[in-house]
Design an enzyme around this catalytic site. Sequence first.
Site: not given
Length: 525
Positions: A258, A365
Amino acid sequence: MFTKIVTFILSLNLIFISGSFGCQLKKYQETDSFVCVCNKEYCDSLPVEPYSSPKSLTIFTSDKSYYRLTKSFVPESDLKLNQSSDIKVTLNVYDRFQSIIGFGGAFTDASGININRLTSDALKDRLIADYFGKDGAEYNIGRVPIGGADFSDRIYSYDDDVEDDFELKHFALAADDYDYKINYIKKAQQLNSNIKLLATPWAPPKWLKTSNKSEGLGILKGEPGSIYWKTYANYLIKFLESYKENSIEFWGLTPQNEPLTGLMPYYSFNTMGFSSYMMRDFIKKDLGPALKAAGYGLDKLELLLYDHNTDEVYSFARGVLSDKDAASYVSGVAYHWYAGPYKYVYDNLNKVHDAFPQYFLLSTEACEGWIRSDPDAGVTLGNWTRAETYASDVIEGLNRWSTGWVDWNLALNMEGGPNWVKNYVDAPIIVSDDGSEYYKQPMYYSLAHFSKFLKPGSQRIHHRIDKGRMDGVKMTTFVTPTNDLVIVVVNTNKESVQITFNGAGPSKFTLEFGPNSIKTIIKPL
Ligand SMILES: *[C@@H]1O[C@H](CO)[C@@H](O)[C@H](O)[C@H]1NC(C)=O
Ligand SMILES: *[C@@H]1O[C@H](CO)[C@@H](O)[C@H](O)[C@H]1NC(C)=O
Ligand SMILES: *[C@@H]1O[C@H](CO)[C@@H](O)[C@H](O)[C@H]1NC(C)=O
């Protein structure tokens, strides 16, 4: 309640049931479905191969009210056609798209901490088998955080003690790696020798970050090509080598989990910021060449960029892959679901594929219960809606070129942790407070509807909706390497729907999909 063995007849054109409905079920008042309890006395397992049988359809069903991957057969001679079915679909097994890489979950510290809490070794082994075993979900991907993540009980990197250790003389794996990750990765590898492991860092040693802090806003110190950037590339390679010394080899690496969170002020947990141009330069000038020199070229290790939400996946991928040199070190694009179901941005996946067709897409994810402001954040035991959001997201991705789906934590506690910033979420397996049992959530079975049957190398085939509206119904269609047609359908409606399939062999046939159900249908071609 003890194991229930049931025989049943479904409303339309069924048949007989072979397996047993083995769930030791437990219901909670506040939720709409149930969990399957695993303890010293009993744990349900999933059917083992072969799944298909000649001249019949094999159907696996899970639903809100009763079934959990329950197997049934319909002999081809018993297939019926309902001309007035709600939906009509034509399959074309010759029109083929991407191939599956796989399905899996993450060996986080939190997962290992919870599995360690189980009071019997047999139960620990069973939990790993539930995911990676032939009588489990048959996962073939494991994501592994490089150092600490938010789902750790402390912040750590592998070189915390000595600042500016540019030669990484003080690099060492942590006790956390041995206690929570390596031992369970090895158990999984004993069950499946072809597990693809994907490594991802959350934050570097603090002294490599502008903020001198693991959590929150901050980027790599220095410029591309500087000692800081080179050291970070070497740090990631040292991680790969240290696991190799423990006989664990990785299939893939992403440069950062991220990356856009590290550009956000006040972000609460371990991160480091990369804009797409920074990641481009890191890959092109530092990480790519360093990996190649260390024997981790693309023939040995896949390099996946991005690893963040679908809303920015196209613009980020374009920023990196438009540069030929950077692109030459990359093989895929990793994305997370967190923006997806809420912002309807799945079409960004098509955009990535259309612009850069030679790079694979992989969902790396996802989890439920992550929206902190929701009253139902964290764990809700027996929540069927979450089985449906999982299945829906898998299908939306697969229908837009994704090659698989990797879940987040393998196992969490009743609260949805541990997580050092209290970012508690849900997981397909929850370990009880006293460690005497664990609970398999509806999400666990939902993922198994895909992971068990869409074997690596399975190819998506085209299906066209000829009649009816797919309101609340999602479908994906594949052919496996052993030439079985696999159809997965999730019906999120409270009413059943009838779907007629054409093109799946010589005859048309209609199947019924019960209220709030997921079905995997297998037919040898
Ligand atoms: C079940 O999960 C959904 C999706 O996260 C959520 O909206 C709902 O409130 C949950 N139900 C309960 C009873 O917690
Ligand atoms: C055919 O499908 C329609 C629409 O779902 C349904 O109302 C009808 O009962 C079905 N007929 C049979 C014989 O199953
Ligand atoms: C970075 O933070 C540590 C404490 O975590 C401190 O000891 C060190 O002096 C800081 N370094 C710099 C360069 O500010």
